[in-house]
Design an enzyme around this catalytic site. Structure first.
Site, PDB file in Angstrom:
ATOM      1  N   GLU A  18     -38.188  38.928  22.134  1.00 12.64           N
ATOM      2  CA  GLU A  18     -38.843  37.721  22.651  1.00 12.64           C
ATOM      3  C   GLU A  18     -38.846  36.595  21.622  1.00 12.64           C
ATOM      4  OE1 GLU A  18     -40.525  37.453  25.920  1.00 12.64           O
ATOM      5  OE2 GLU A  18     -39.315  39.214  26.382  1.00 12.64           O
ATOM      6  N   HIS A  59     -47.436  38.295  24.208  1.00 14.84           N
ATOM      7  CA  HIS A  59     -46.689  38.019  22.968  1.00 14.84           C
ATOM      8  C   HIS A  59     -47.682  38.027  21.812  1.00 14.84           C
ATOM      9  CE1 HIS A  59     -43.496  35.559  25.375  1.00 14.84           C
ATOM     10  NE2 HIS A  59     -42.998  36.747  25.065  1.00 14.84           N
ATOM     11  N   CYS A  90     -46.268  28.110  21.882  1.00 16.09           N
ATOM     12  CA  CYS A  90     -45.138  28.577  22.704  1.00 16.09           C
ATOM     13  C   CYS A  90     -44.096  27.485  22.868  1.00 16.09           C
ATOM     14  CB  CYS A  90     -45.609  28.967  24.108  1.00 16.09           C
ATOM     15  SG  CYS A  90     -46.659  30.405  24.167  1.00 16.09           S
TER      16      CYS A  90
HETATM   17  N1  LIG Z   1     -44.498  31.940  25.236  1.00 15.21           N
HETATM   18  C1  LIG Z   1     -45.050  31.645  26.517  1.00 15.21           C
HETATM   19  C2  LIG Z   1     -44.171  32.141  27.600  1.00 15.21           C
HETATM   20  C3  LIG Z   1     -44.748  31.957  28.975  1.00 15.21           C
HETATM   21  C4  LIG Z   1     -43.799  32.428  30.026  1.00 15.21           C
HETATM   22  N2  LIG Z   1     -44.320  32.122  31.351  1.00 15.21           N
HETATM   23  C5  LIG Z   1     -43.561  32.168  32.431  1.00 15.21           C
HETATM   24  O1  LIG Z   1     -42.379  32.447  32.368  1.00 15.21           O
HETATM   25  C6  LIG Z   1     -44.210  31.886  33.775  1.00 15.21           C
HETATM   26  C7  LIG Z   1     -43.259  31.404  34.817  1.00 15.21           C
HETATM   27  C8  LIG Z   1     -43.844  31.428  36.198  1.00 15.21           C
HETATM   28  O2  LIG Z   1     -44.630  32.323  36.513  1.00 15.21           O
HETATM   29  O3  LIG Z   1     -43.506  30.533  37.016  1.00 15.21           O
HETATM   30  C9  LIG Z   1     -43.562  33.930  29.903  1.00 15.21           C
HETATM   31  O4  LIG Z   1     -44.351  34.704  30.427  1.00 15.21           O
HETATM   32  O5  LIG Z   1     -42.591  34.309  29.237  1.00 15.21           O
END
Ligand SMILES: NCCC[C@H](NC(=O)CCC(=O)O)C(=O)O
EC number: 3.5.3.23
Length: 445
Positions: free
Chosen positions: A174, A250, A369
């Site tokens: 990640e 994360h 983020c």
């Molecule tokens: N570092 C923060 C990352 C947030 C990201 N959210 C998303 O992808 C949500 C997208 C949505 O639900 O439409 C994730 O979880 O990887």
């Protein structure tokens, strides 16, 4: 030679929406199917980036990805004209269409892991795009991420770009969201902390039971090998699986570091004391500040809701540190009280600045983020594509570009509208000219 840490923020793409795609990410699930405002989202991000540039920080922008991702939709068998592909996907596999429309590349902390030249054997800055295999909508990012990073850090004398790790759960990666670097000064060799949620090759090792652990130890070790890091300047730390099960998907939801400061929740890690000892030993003699936040002051739920730890700790040109926090932290009583206290603890952190990034927060992405940190020196900065660097002119130009192309209202049902695809491609085509990126998108090839 000057050394500093630059932040490269993800420019929010025109399809920013709430599709509830991230199991284990509480905000994403809670806001599923809410109406988004892509224009406000992009402007909130630009405003934060510009404010940091105005504080004297080096600030860049990374271009968003092409969405809807027609290339992936065709790869999984939808055919015909672009409009037909969207229409068929919307009818036959709406969840897959949504996965191909997320603007999730805005969270550039997940774009890659970066090791600065001060840490690496060959004295180059190393980048490895994250494969993001745990989530379908994110697993389609790494190839274009690699193109965008190569177009931004486009000089092979200074920058080495690796391919993302093999696309398998054993190497779930990640990026910088599970990586922090401690150092005395940015130009000194530092200690890189890799935080993982599970061990792929050791099923007996602790792991969460409810939500996925997205990062594996094997992935972190592979990155350290690729980036030519030594045992002396790496520490591998297991995340506490119990907090993953409470929404800490994360590590940057529960810990953040900068220079000689590590700011973390007492429940963040496993074997905390022995890991802190190892960090101290590898860091060397100079002063190190471990700011541990106890549960009695901030409960995990409050940390997850407010994103207290998804803050940026930055070193201002004066040498003092500032916390860049989301306004959500002001709205949570315990967290706000803690942030008022943290500047009085005698650590280098002397101020807190709040930014409204709610459009991103509603999908589980805070200030930290939204940025990829690149510690560098002025020679390396001179080798960066200068059209990606934030200043008055780029800020004005990008805001005008957002006003021209972005909607202020987008629902998941709008994603099948061929007009959204046309708008998005028109916007991105213009963006590649503004940022002089060349043809980084599939639709441009
Ligand atoms: N570092 C923060 C990352 C947030 C990201 N959210 C998303 O992808 C949500 C997208 C949505 O639900 O439409 C994730 O979880 O990887």
């Amino acid at each position: 030679m000057k050394h500093f840490e630059a932040n490269f923020d993800g420019l929010v793409g025109p399809t920013h929406n709430y599709a509830g795609l991230s199991f284990g990410n509480v905000a994403s699930l809670n806001n599923a199917a809410a109406i988004s405002n892509p224009r406000a989202a992009a402007k909130q991000g630009l405003k934060k980036a510009k404010a940091l540039a105005d504080m004297g920080m080096v600030q860049g922008m990374l271009a968003p990805q092409e969405r809807p991702d027609l290339h992936t939709l065709r790869r999984i068998g939808f055919s015909g004209t672009d409009a037909e592909v969207l229409n068929k996907a919307a009818k036959q596999a709406p969840a897959l269409l949504r996965a191909c429309c997320s603007a999730s590349s805005m969270w550039t902390a997940n774009a890659a892991t970066v090791s600065p030249s001060a840490d690496t054997h060959d004295g180059k800055l190393h980048f490895t795009p994250a494969n993001l295999v745990d989530k379908l909508h994110r697993s389609i990012e790494p190839e274009t991420t690699g193109n965008i990073l190569a177009a931004t850090f486009n000089n092979s004398r200074h920058f080495t770009h690796h391919q993302h790790l093999p696309e398998h759960n054993s190497f779930g990666d990640e990026g910088a969201a599970n990586h922090t670097r401690l150092c005395k000064n940015y130009g000194n060799a530092g200690v890189e902390l890799f935080v993982y949620g599970q061990e792929a090759t050791n099923p007996a090792a602790p792991k969460p039971s409810k939500f996925p652990a997205r990062q594996t130890l094997e992935a972190s070790q592979a990155i350290a090998r690729l980036h030519q890091l030594d045992d002396d300047n790496t520490v591998f730390i297991s995340q506490n699986p119990n907090v993953i099960d409470q929404g800490v998907f994360h590590n940057d939801v529960i810990a953040v570091g900068n220079q000689n400061v590590l700011f973390y929740h007492e429940q963040a890690f496993l074997d905390t004391q022995s890991k802190l000892d190892e960090i101290k030993r590898k860091f060397g003699d100079s002063e190190l500040h471990f700011i541990e936040v106890p549960t009695s002051k901030v409960a995990i739920q409050d940390a997850v809701k407010s994103y207290l730890f998804n803050t940026q700790i930055i070193t201002l040109p004066s040498g003092e540190m500032a916390i860049i926090a989301p306004t959500n932290c002001q709205e949570n009583e315990a967290v706000h009280a803690y942030l008022n206290e943290v500047v009085t603890l005698g650590s280098p952190i002397k101020q807190v600045n709040y930014f409204d990034v709610k459009q991103s927060m509603q999908n589980g992405g805070g200030p930290a983020c939204l940025r990829l940190r690149v510690a560098m020196n002025d020679m390396e900065l001179a080798a960066v594509n200068q059209h990606t660097l934030m200043n008055d002119a780029l800020f004005t130009r990008l805001n005008a570009w957002v006003d021209k192309h972005y909607r202020d209202h987008l629902s998941v049902d709008d994603l099948a509208d061929p007009q959204v695809l046309i708008e998005s491609r028109t916007a991105l085509d213009e963006l590649t000219q503004i940022m002089k990126l060349g043809s980084v998108y599939q639709f441009q090839k």
